[in-house]
Design a protein around this motif. Structure first.
Motif, PDB file in Angstrom:
ATOM      1  N   VAL A   1       0.845  -1.207   0.000  1.00  0.00           N
ATOM      2  CA  VAL A   1       0.000   0.000   0.000  1.00  0.00           C
ATOM      3  C   VAL A   1       0.874   1.249   0.000  1.00  0.00           C
ATOM      4  O   VAL A   1       0.611   2.217  -0.725  1.00  0.00           O
ATOM      5  N   ILE A   2       1.934   1.231   0.803  1.00  0.00           N
ATOM      6  CA  ILE A   2       2.848   2.380   0.869  1.00  0.00           C
ATOM      7  C   ILE A   2       3.538   2.600  -0.471  1.00  0.00           C
ATOM      8  O   ILE A   2       3.625   3.730  -0.966  1.00  0.00           O
ATOM      9  N   TRP A   3       4.025   1.511  -1.080  1.00  0.00           N
ATOM     10  CA  TRP A   3       4.740   1.619  -2.349  1.00  0.00           C
ATOM     11  C   TRP A   3       3.822   2.091  -3.462  1.00  0.00           C
ATOM     12  O   TRP A   3       4.205   2.935  -4.286  1.00  0.00           O
ATOM     13  N   ALA A   4       2.597   1.559  -3.510  1.00  0.00           N
ATOM     14  CA  ALA A   4       1.638   1.988  -4.529  1.00  0.00           C
ATOM     15  C   ALA A   4       1.265   3.456  -4.325  1.00  0.00           C
ATOM     16  O   ALA A   4       1.149   4.218  -5.294  1.00  0.00           O
ATOM     17  N   SER A   5       1.108   3.862  -3.082  1.00  0.00           N
ATOM     18  CA  SER A   5       0.779   5.268  -2.787  1.00  0.00           C
ATOM     19  C   SER A   5       1.915   6.187  -3.223  1.00  0.00           C
ATOM     20  O   SER A   5       1.675   7.287  -3.761  1.00  0.00           O
ATOM     21  N   TYR A   6       3.140   5.740  -3.003  1.00  0.00           N
ATOM     22  CA  TYR A   6       4.307   6.529  -3.421  1.00  0.00           C
ATOM     23  C   TYR A   6       4.286   6.780  -4.921  1.00  0.00           C
ATOM     24  O   TYR A   6       4.540   7.896  -5.385  1.00  0.00           O
ATOM     25  N   TRP A   7       3.964   5.745  -5.722  1.00  0.00           N
ATOM     26  CA  TRP A   7       3.972   5.893  -7.165  1.00  0.00           C
ATOM     27  C   TRP A   7       2.796   6.728  -7.664  1.00  0.00           C
ATOM     28  O   TRP A   7       2.896   7.394  -8.701  1.00  0.00           O
ATOM     29  N   ILE A   8       1.693   6.729  -6.930  1.00  0.00           N
ATOM     30  CA  ILE A   8       0.581   7.601  -7.291  1.00  0.00           C
ATOM     31  C   ILE A   8       0.985   9.057  -7.072  1.00  0.00           C
ATOM     32  O   ILE A   8       0.729   9.932  -7.905  1.00  0.00           O
ATOM     33  N   ILE A   9       1.631   9.326  -5.950  1.00  0.00           N
ATOM     34  CA  ILE A   9       2.135  10.682  -5.691  1.00  0.00           C
ATOM     35  C   ILE A   9       3.172  11.067  -6.733  1.00  0.00           C
ATOM     36  O   ILE A   9       3.237  12.211  -7.199  1.00  0.00           O
ATOM     37  N   ALA A  10       3.993  10.079  -7.154  1.00  0.00           N
ATOM     38  CA  ALA A  10       5.068  10.344  -8.117  1.00  0.00           C
ATOM     39  C   ALA A  10       4.545  10.717  -9.504  1.00  0.00           C
ATOM     40  O   ALA A  10       5.303  11.263 -10.313  1.00  0.00           O
ATOM     41  N   THR A  11       3.269  10.441  -9.794  1.00  0.00           N
ATOM     42  CA  THR A  11       2.711  10.819 -11.096  1.00  0.00           C
ATOM     43  C   THR A  11       2.686  12.342 -11.264  1.00  0.00           C
ATOM     44  O   THR A  11       2.610  12.830 -12.388  1.00  0.00           O
ATOM     45  N   ARG A  12       2.728  13.052 -10.151  1.00  0.00           N
ATOM     46  CA  ARG A  12       2.741  14.524 -10.200  1.00  0.00           C
ATOM     47  C   ARG A  12       4.147  15.085  -9.959  1.00  0.00           C
ATOM     48  O   ARG A  12       4.311  16.273  -9.725  1.00  0.00           O
ATOM     49  N   ASP A  13       5.137  14.214 -10.029  1.00  0.00           N
ATOM     50  CA  ASP A  13       6.520  14.609  -9.781  1.00  0.00           C
ATOM     51  C   ASP A  13       7.190  14.945 -11.104  1.00  0.00           C
ATOM     52  O   ASP A  13       7.368  14.083 -11.965  1.00  0.00           O
ATOM     53  N   ASP A  14       7.582  16.216 -11.285  1.00  0.00           N
ATOM     54  CA  ASP A  14       8.203  16.631 -12.546  1.00  0.00           C
ATOM     55  C   ASP A  14       9.725  16.778 -12.433  1.00  0.00           C
ATOM     56  O   ASP A  14      10.370  17.358 -13.292  1.00  0.00           O
ATOM     57  N   ARG A  15      10.301  16.236 -11.362  1.00  0.00           N
ATOM     58  CA  ARG A  15      11.756  16.263 -11.224  1.00  0.00           C
ATOM     59  C   ARG A  15      12.388  15.184 -12.102  1.00  0.00           C
ATOM     60  O   ARG A  15      11.741  14.217 -12.481  1.00  0.00           O
ATOM     61  N   ASP A  16      13.669  15.344 -12.428  1.00  0.00           N
ATOM     62  CA  ASP A  16      14.425  14.287 -13.083  1.00  0.00           C
ATOM     63  C   ASP A  16      14.357  13.055 -12.176  1.00  0.00           C
ATOM     64  O   ASP A  16      14.563  13.162 -10.957  1.00  0.00           O
ATOM     65  N   PRO A  17      14.046  11.860 -12.729  1.00  0.00           N
ATOM     66  CA  PRO A  17      13.828  10.676 -11.888  1.00  0.00           C
ATOM     67  C   PRO A  17      14.983  10.345 -10.942  1.00  0.00           C
ATOM     68  O   PRO A  17      14.761  10.080  -9.755  1.00  0.00           O
ATOM     69  N   VAL A  18      16.211  10.346 -11.453  1.00  0.00           N
ATOM     70  CA  VAL A  18      17.354   9.994 -10.602  1.00  0.00           C
ATOM     71  C   VAL A  18      17.630  11.103  -9.592  1.00  0.00           C
ATOM     72  O   VAL A  18      17.911  10.834  -8.420  1.00  0.00           O
ATOM     73  N   VAL A  19      17.507  12.354 -10.012  1.00  0.00           N
ATOM     74  CA  VAL A  19      17.682  13.480  -9.096  1.00  0.00           C
ATOM     75  C   VAL A  19      16.634  13.424  -7.993  1.00  0.00           C
ATOM     76  O   VAL A  19      16.932  13.602  -6.803  1.00  0.00           O
ATOM     77  N   GLY A  20      15.388  13.146  -8.392  1.00  0.00           N
ATOM     78  CA  GLY A  20      14.309  13.064  -7.415  1.00  0.00           C
ATOM     79  C   GLY A  20      14.554  11.963  -6.398  1.00  0.00           C
ATOM     80  O   GLY A  20      14.394  12.164  -5.189  1.00  0.00           O
ATOM     81  N   LEU A  21      14.951  10.779  -6.869  1.00  0.00           N
ATOM     82  CA  LEU A  21      15.200   9.668  -5.955  1.00  0.00           C
ATOM     83  C   LEU A  21      16.385   9.983  -5.034  1.00  0.00           C
ATOM     84  O   LEU A  21      16.348   9.683  -3.831  1.00  0.00           O
ATOM     85  N   PHE A  22      17.434  10.593  -5.597  1.00  0.00           N
ATOM     86  CA  PHE A  22      18.597  10.961  -4.788  1.00  0.00           C
ATOM     87  C   PHE A  22      18.200  11.900  -3.657  1.00  0.00           C
ATOM     88  O   PHE A  22      18.588  11.694  -2.493  1.00  0.00           O
ATOM     89  N   LEU A  23      17.414  12.926  -3.975  1.00  0.00           N
ATOM     90  CA  LEU A  23      17.006  13.897  -2.955  1.00  0.00           C
ATOM     91  C   LEU A  23      16.067  13.275  -1.931  1.00  0.00           C
ATOM     92  O   LEU A  23      16.136  13.583  -0.736  1.00  0.00           O
ATOM     93  N   ASN A  24      15.183  12.376  -2.375  1.00  0.00           N
ATOM     94  CA  ASN A  24      14.303  11.683  -1.432  1.00  0.00           C
ATOM     95  C   ASN A  24      15.121  10.931  -0.386  1.00  0.00           C
ATOM     96  O   ASN A  24      14.852  10.996   0.815  1.00  0.00           O
ATOM     97  N   PHE A  25      16.134  10.206  -0.866  1.00  0.00           N
ATOM     98  CA  PHE A  25      16.968   9.421   0.043  1.00  0.00           C
ATOM     99  C   PHE A  25      17.866  10.321   0.888  1.00  0.00           C
ATOM    100  O   PHE A  25      18.112  10.033   2.063  1.00  0.00           O
ATOM    101  N   LEU A  26      18.352  11.410   0.282  1.00  0.00           N
ATOM    102  CA  LEU A  26      19.220  12.332   1.022  1.00  0.00           C
ATOM    103  C   LEU A  26      18.471  12.961   2.195  1.00  0.00           C
ATOM    104  O   LEU A  26      18.997  13.035   3.317  1.00  0.00           O
ATOM    105  N   PHE A  27      17.236  13.397   1.953  1.00  0.00           N
ATOM    106  CA  PHE A  27      16.451  14.022   3.013  1.00  0.00           C
ATOM    107  C   PHE A  27      15.879  12.988   3.990  1.00  0.00           C
ATOM    108  O   PHE A  27      15.604  13.318   5.155  1.00  0.00           O
ATOM    109  N   GLY A  28      15.696  11.774   3.524  1.00  0.00           N
ATOM    110  CA  GLY A  28      15.190  10.734   4.409  1.00  0.00           C
ATOM    111  C   GLY A  28      16.258  10.186   5.342  1.00  0.00           C
ATOM    112  O   GLY A  28      15.951   9.700   6.439  1.00  0.00           O
ATOM    113  N   LEU A  29      17.537  10.273   4.918  1.00  0.00           N
ATOM    114  CA  LEU A  29      18.639   9.693   5.678  1.00  0.00           C
ATOM    115  C   LEU A  29      18.745  10.239   7.112  1.00  0.00           C
ATOM    116  O   LEU A  29      18.898   9.442   8.053  1.00  0.00           O
TER     117      LEU A  29
END
Length: 302
Positions: free
Chosen positions: A166-194
Protein backbone atom coordinates in the motif's frame (compact mmCIF):
# COMPACT_ATOMS: atom_id res chain seq x y z
CA UNK A 1 16.04 -3.00 -33.20
CA UNK A 2 19.43 -2.19 -31.66
CA UNK A 3 17.70 -0.03 -29.06
CA UNK A 4 15.25 -2.83 -28.26
CA UNK A 5 18.12 -5.27 -27.72
CA UNK A 6 19.83 -2.79 -25.41
CA UNK A 7 16.55 -2.28 -23.57
CA UNK A 8 16.19 -6.05 -23.08
CA UNK A 9 19.75 -6.29 -21.78
CA UNK A 10 19.19 -3.44 -19.32
CA UNK A 11 15.90 -5.05 -18.31
CA UNK A 12 17.49 -8.47 -17.77
CA UNK A 13 20.27 -6.90 -15.70
CA UNK A 14 17.66 -5.18 -13.55
CA UNK A 15 15.66 -8.38 -13.10
CA UNK A 16 18.82 -10.23 -12.05
CA UNK A 17 19.52 -7.60 -9.38
CA UNK A 18 15.91 -7.63 -8.16
CA UNK A 19 16.10 -11.42 -7.91
CA UNK A 20 18.97 -11.24 -5.42
CA UNK A 21 17.61 -8.65 -3.01
CA UNK A 22 15.29 -10.93 -0.99
CA UNK A 23 18.34 -13.06 -0.20
CA UNK A 24 20.40 -9.96 0.61
CA UNK A 25 17.64 -8.69 2.92
CA UNK A 26 17.71 -11.90 4.97
CA UNK A 27 21.52 -12.02 5.10
CA UNK A 28 21.65 -8.44 6.40
CA UNK A 29 18.89 -9.04 8.94
CA UNK A 30 20.78 -11.93 10.52
CA UNK A 31 22.71 -9.48 12.73
CA UNK A 32 21.09 -6.10 12.00
CA UNK A 33 17.81 -4.61 13.17
CA UNK A 34 15.59 -3.45 10.28
CA UNK A 35 16.27 0.23 11.05
CA UNK A 36 20.05 -0.39 11.19
CA UNK A 37 19.90 -2.14 7.84
CA UNK A 38 17.87 0.74 6.44
CA UNK A 39 20.41 3.30 7.68
CA UNK A 40 23.32 1.49 6.02
CA UNK A 41 21.44 0.78 2.78
CA UNK A 42 20.12 4.34 2.49
CA UNK A 43 23.58 5.84 3.06
CA UNK A 44 25.09 3.54 0.43
CA UNK A 45 22.31 4.43 -1.99
CA UNK A 46 22.86 8.17 -1.53
CA UNK A 47 26.56 7.75 -2.33
CA UNK A 48 26.01 5.59 -5.42
CA UNK A 49 23.29 7.86 -6.83
CA UNK A 50 25.49 10.92 -6.28
CA UNK A 51 28.25 9.17 -8.25
CA UNK A 52 25.82 8.25 -11.03
CA UNK A 53 24.63 11.85 -11.32
CA UNK A 54 28.23 13.10 -11.34
CA UNK A 55 29.32 10.63 -14.05
CA UNK A 56 26.26 11.46 -16.16
CA UNK A 57 26.95 15.19 -15.89
CA UNK A 58 23.61 15.84 -14.18
CA UNK A 59 24.91 16.78 -10.73
CA UNK A 60 24.07 20.46 -11.34
CA UNK A 61 20.38 19.51 -11.59
CA UNK A 62 20.41 18.77 -7.86
CA UNK A 63 20.82 22.49 -7.19
CA UNK A 64 18.45 23.82 -9.84
CA UNK A 65 15.08 22.86 -8.33
CA UNK A 66 12.45 25.17 -6.92
CA UNK A 67 11.65 25.53 -3.22
CA UNK A 68 8.45 23.56 -3.76
CA UNK A 69 10.41 20.68 -5.29
CA UNK A 70 12.83 20.55 -2.36
CA UNK A 71 9.89 20.45 0.04
CA UNK A 72 8.41 17.74 -2.13
CA UNK A 73 11.66 15.79 -1.76
CA UNK A 74 11.34 15.93 2.03
CA UNK A 75 7.75 14.68 1.95
CA UNK A 76 8.44 11.89 -0.53
CA UNK A 77 11.60 10.92 1.36
CA UNK A 78 9.49 10.27 4.46
CA UNK A 79 7.50 7.76 2.40
CA UNK A 80 10.40 6.28 0.43
CA UNK A 81 12.87 5.32 1.85
CA UNK A 82 11.77 5.96 5.45
CA UNK A 83 8.35 4.38 5.84
CA UNK A 84 8.34 1.94 2.94
CA UNK A 85 11.64 0.22 3.59
CA UNK A 86 11.19 0.19 7.36
CA UNK A 87 7.91 -1.70 6.93
CA UNK A 88 9.32 -3.95 4.19
CA UNK A 89 12.44 -4.85 6.18
CA UNK A 90 10.21 -5.50 9.18
CA UNK A 91 8.28 -8.03 7.10
CA UNK A 92 11.47 -9.77 5.98
CA UNK A 93 12.70 -9.80 9.56
CA UNK A 94 9.65 -11.83 10.61
CA UNK A 95 8.91 -13.98 7.56
CA UNK A 96 10.95 -16.43 5.49
CA UNK A 97 12.18 -14.78 2.29
CA UNK A 98 10.08 -17.19 0.19
CA UNK A 99 6.93 -15.75 1.85
CA UNK A 100 7.76 -12.05 2.18
CA UNK A 101 9.03 -11.65 -1.38
CA UNK A 102 5.92 -12.91 -3.28
CA UNK A 103 3.57 -10.94 -1.01
CA UNK A 104 5.43 -7.74 -1.86
CA UNK A 105 4.76 -8.29 -5.58
CA UNK A 106 1.05 -7.59 -5.08
CA UNK A 107 1.86 -3.86 -4.98
CA UNK A 108 1.07 -3.63 -8.71
CA UNK A 109 -2.49 -4.76 -8.02
CA UNK A 110 -2.83 -2.33 -5.11
CA UNK A 111 -1.66 0.42 -7.46
CA UNK A 112 -4.52 -0.38 -9.84
CA UNK A 113 -7.04 -0.23 -7.00
CA UNK A 114 -5.72 3.02 -5.51
CA UNK A 115 -5.69 4.61 -8.97
CA UNK A 116 -9.49 4.47 -8.96
CA UNK A 117 -10.13 7.01 -6.16
CA UNK A 118 -6.92 9.02 -6.51
CA UNK A 119 -6.35 9.17 -10.28
CA UNK A 120 -9.96 8.82 -11.42
CA UNK A 121 -9.37 5.57 -13.29
CA UNK A 122 -12.11 2.98 -13.77
CA UNK A 123 -12.14 -0.32 -11.92
CA UNK A 124 -12.56 -2.99 -14.58
CA UNK A 125 -13.99 -6.46 -14.15
CA UNK A 126 -10.58 -7.96 -14.92
CA UNK A 127 -9.10 -5.98 -12.00
CA UNK A 128 -11.54 -7.69 -9.64
CA UNK A 129 -10.78 -11.13 -11.10
CA UNK A 130 -7.03 -10.47 -10.96
CA UNK A 131 -7.41 -9.39 -7.34
CA UNK A 132 -9.23 -12.57 -6.38
CA UNK A 133 -6.53 -14.69 -8.06
CA UNK A 134 -3.65 -12.71 -6.51
CA UNK A 135 -5.03 -12.69 -3.00
CA UNK A 136 -5.87 -16.37 -3.23
CA UNK A 137 -2.12 -16.78 -3.74
CA UNK A 138 -1.47 -14.54 -0.72
CA UNK A 139 -3.67 -16.77 1.45
CA UNK A 140 -1.93 -19.92 0.20
CA UNK A 141 1.52 -18.51 1.01
CA UNK A 142 0.56 -16.86 4.30
CA UNK A 143 -1.10 -20.05 5.63
CA UNK A 144 1.62 -22.27 4.14
CA UNK A 145 -1.04 -24.22 2.29
CA UNK A 146 -3.35 -24.71 5.28
CA UNK A 147 -6.04 -22.53 3.73
CA UNK A 148 -9.03 -24.13 5.47
CA UNK A 149 -7.82 -23.01 8.90
CA UNK A 150 -6.92 -19.47 7.76
CA UNK A 151 -4.17 -19.61 10.37
CA UNK A 152 -1.40 -17.28 9.20
CA UNK A 153 2.17 -18.34 9.95
CA UNK A 154 2.98 -14.82 11.25
CA UNK A 155 0.03 -12.39 11.09
CA UNK A 156 2.18 -9.35 11.91
CA UNK A 157 4.76 -10.25 9.28
CA UNK A 158 2.05 -10.81 6.67
CA UNK A 159 0.45 -7.51 7.66
CA UNK A 160 3.75 -5.68 7.25
CA UNK A 161 4.37 -7.29 3.84
CA UNK A 162 0.92 -6.32 2.58
CA UNK A 163 1.17 -2.90 4.22
CA UNK A 164 4.38 -2.24 2.31
CA UNK A 165 2.46 -2.75 -0.95
CA UNK A 166 0.00 0.00 0.00
CA UNK A 167 2.85 2.38 0.87
CA UNK A 168 4.74 1.62 -2.35
CA UNK A 169 1.64 1.99 -4.53
CA UNK A 170 0.78 5.27 -2.79
CA UNK A 171 4.31 6.53 -3.42
CA UNK A 172 3.97 5.89 -7.16
CA UNK A 173 0.58 7.60 -7.29
CA UNK A 174 2.14 10.68 -5.69
CA UNK A 175 5.07 10.34 -8.12
CA UNK A 176 2.71 10.82 -11.10
CA UNK A 177 2.74 14.52 -10.20
CA UNK A 178 6.52 14.61 -9.78
CA UNK A 179 8.20 16.63 -12.55
CA UNK A 180 11.76 16.26 -11.22
CA UNK A 181 14.42 14.29 -13.08
CA UNK A 182 13.83 10.68 -11.89
CA UNK A 183 17.35 9.99 -10.60
CA UNK A 184 17.68 13.48 -9.10
CA UNK A 185 14.31 13.06 -7.42
CA UNK A 186 15.20 9.67 -5.95
CA UNK A 187 18.60 10.96 -4.79
CA UNK A 188 17.01 13.90 -2.95
CA UNK A 189 14.30 11.68 -1.43
CA UNK A 190 16.97 9.42 0.04
CA UNK A 191 19.22 12.33 1.02
CA UNK A 192 16.45 14.02 3.01
CA UNK A 193 15.19 10.73 4.41
CA UNK A 194 18.64 9.69 5.68
CA UNK A 195 18.76 12.05 8.74
CA UNK A 196 15.30 10.87 9.85
CA UNK A 197 16.41 7.24 9.60
CA UNK A 198 19.60 8.06 11.53
CA UNK A 199 17.64 9.68 14.37
CA UNK A 200 15.17 6.78 14.60
CA UNK A 201 18.05 4.30 14.56
CA UNK A 202 19.82 6.15 17.37
CA UNK A 203 16.68 6.23 19.50
CA UNK A 204 15.83 2.56 18.97
CA UNK A 205 18.40 -0.02 17.84
CA UNK A 206 21.48 2.19 18.28
CA UNK A 207 24.58 2.52 16.14
CA UNK A 208 26.46 -0.55 17.35
CA UNK A 209 26.83 -2.35 14.03
CA UNK A 210 29.13 -5.33 13.63
CA UNK A 211 31.21 -5.66 10.47
CA UNK A 212 31.11 -8.69 8.23
CA UNK A 213 28.55 -10.38 5.99
CA UNK A 214 25.38 -8.63 7.23
CA UNK A 215 27.00 -5.21 6.83
CA UNK A 216 28.13 -6.04 3.28
CA UNK A 217 24.64 -7.37 2.47
CA UNK A 218 23.07 -4.08 3.65
CA UNK A 219 25.53 -2.09 1.51
CA UNK A 220 24.69 -4.36 -1.44
CA UNK A 221 20.98 -3.59 -1.00
CA UNK A 222 21.66 0.15 -0.97
CA UNK A 223 23.96 0.11 -3.98
CA UNK A 224 22.04 -2.27 -6.22
CA UNK A 225 18.38 -2.55 -5.13
CA UNK A 226 17.92 1.10 -4.20
CA UNK A 227 20.36 2.66 -6.67
CA UNK A 228 21.74 0.86 -9.71
CA UNK A 229 18.60 -1.20 -10.43
CA UNK A 230 16.46 1.95 -10.62
CA UNK A 231 18.83 3.56 -13.12
CA UNK A 232 19.09 0.40 -15.26
CA UNK A 233 15.31 0.02 -15.38
CA UNK A 234 14.95 3.68 -16.38
CA UNK A 235 17.38 3.08 -19.25
CA UNK A 236 15.47 -0.06 -20.27
CA UNK A 237 12.18 1.84 -20.45
CA UNK A 238 13.75 4.79 -22.26
CA UNK A 239 15.40 2.66 -24.96
CA UNK A 240 12.55 0.20 -25.42
CA UNK A 241 10.68 0.27 -28.72
CA UNK A 242 8.27 -2.28 -27.27
CA UNK A 243 7.87 -1.54 -23.54
CA UNK A 244 5.55 -4.50 -22.93
CA UNK A 245 8.30 -6.98 -23.89
CA UNK A 246 10.65 -5.35 -21.39
CA UNK A 247 8.05 -5.03 -18.62
CA UNK A 248 7.19 -8.73 -18.98
CA UNK A 249 10.69 -9.51 -17.73
CA UNK A 250 9.60 -8.69 -14.18
CA UNK A 251 7.65 -11.96 -14.11
CA UNK A 252 10.98 -13.82 -14.18
CA UNK A 253 12.25 -12.15 -11.02
CA UNK A 254 10.21 -13.86 -8.26
CA UNK A 255 10.90 -17.34 -9.61
CA UNK A 256 14.60 -16.67 -10.09
CA UNK A 257 14.64 -15.23 -6.58
CA UNK A 258 13.54 -18.62 -5.20
CA UNK A 259 16.70 -20.14 -6.70
CA UNK A 260 18.91 -17.75 -4.70
CA UNK A 261 16.77 -18.23 -1.59
CA UNK A 262 17.16 -22.00 -1.83
CA UNK A 263 20.86 -22.20 -2.62
CA UNK A 264 22.17 -19.27 -0.54
CA UNK A 265 19.77 -19.06 2.41
CA UNK A 266 19.08 -22.78 2.48
CA UNK A 267 15.32 -22.31 2.82
CA UNK A 268 13.35 -25.38 1.79
CA UNK A 269 10.86 -24.00 -0.74
CA UNK A 270 7.38 -25.18 0.21
CA UNK A 271 4.88 -26.42 -2.38
CA UNK A 272 2.51 -23.73 -1.06
CA UNK A 273 5.06 -21.08 -2.05
CA UNK A 274 5.14 -22.30 -5.66
CA UNK A 275 1.33 -22.48 -5.84
CA UNK A 276 0.80 -19.10 -4.19
CA UNK A 277 3.47 -17.40 -6.31
CA UNK A 278 1.97 -18.88 -9.48
CA UNK A 279 -1.44 -17.49 -8.48
CA UNK A 280 -0.01 -14.04 -7.72
CA UNK A 281 1.91 -13.89 -10.99
CA UNK A 282 -1.12 -15.22 -12.87
CA UNK A 283 -3.34 -12.52 -11.41
CA UNK A 284 -0.84 -9.80 -12.27
CA UNK A 285 -0.49 -11.21 -15.79
CA UNK A 286 -4.28 -11.10 -16.27
CA UNK A 287 -4.36 -7.48 -15.18
CA UNK A 288 -1.43 -6.41 -17.34
CA UNK A 289 -2.65 -8.40 -20.34
CA UNK A 290 -5.92 -6.48 -20.38
CA UNK A 291 -4.08 -3.17 -20.17
CA UNK A 292 -1.85 -4.08 -23.13
CA UNK A 293 -4.81 -5.21 -25.24
CA UNK A 294 -6.54 -1.91 -24.56
CA UNK A 295 -3.38 0.07 -25.42
CA UNK A 296 -3.08 -1.84 -28.71
CA UNK A 297 -6.70 -1.06 -29.56
CA UNK A 298 -6.17 2.64 -28.89
CA UNK A 299 -3.00 2.62 -30.99
CA UNK A 300 -5.04 1.28 -33.93
CA UNK A 301 -7.79 3.83 -33.42
CA UNK A 302 -10.41 1.42 -32.07
Amino acid sequence: MANQKQAMLFGLATVLLWSTVATAFKLALQDLAPVQMLLIACAASVVVMALILKVQGRWKLVFSLSRRQYLQSIGMGLINPCLYYFVLFGAFDRLPAQEAQPLNYTWALVLAYLSVPFLGQRLRRIDVVAGLVCYAGVVVIATRGNITSLSFSDPIGVGLALGSTVIWASYWIIATRDDRDPVVGLFLNFLFGLPVIAVVCGLTAGYSIASGGPLLAAVYVGVFEMGVAFVLWSYAMKKAENTSRVSNLIFISPFLSLVFIYFILGEVILISTYIGLALIMGGLWLQQRKVKVREAELAHGR
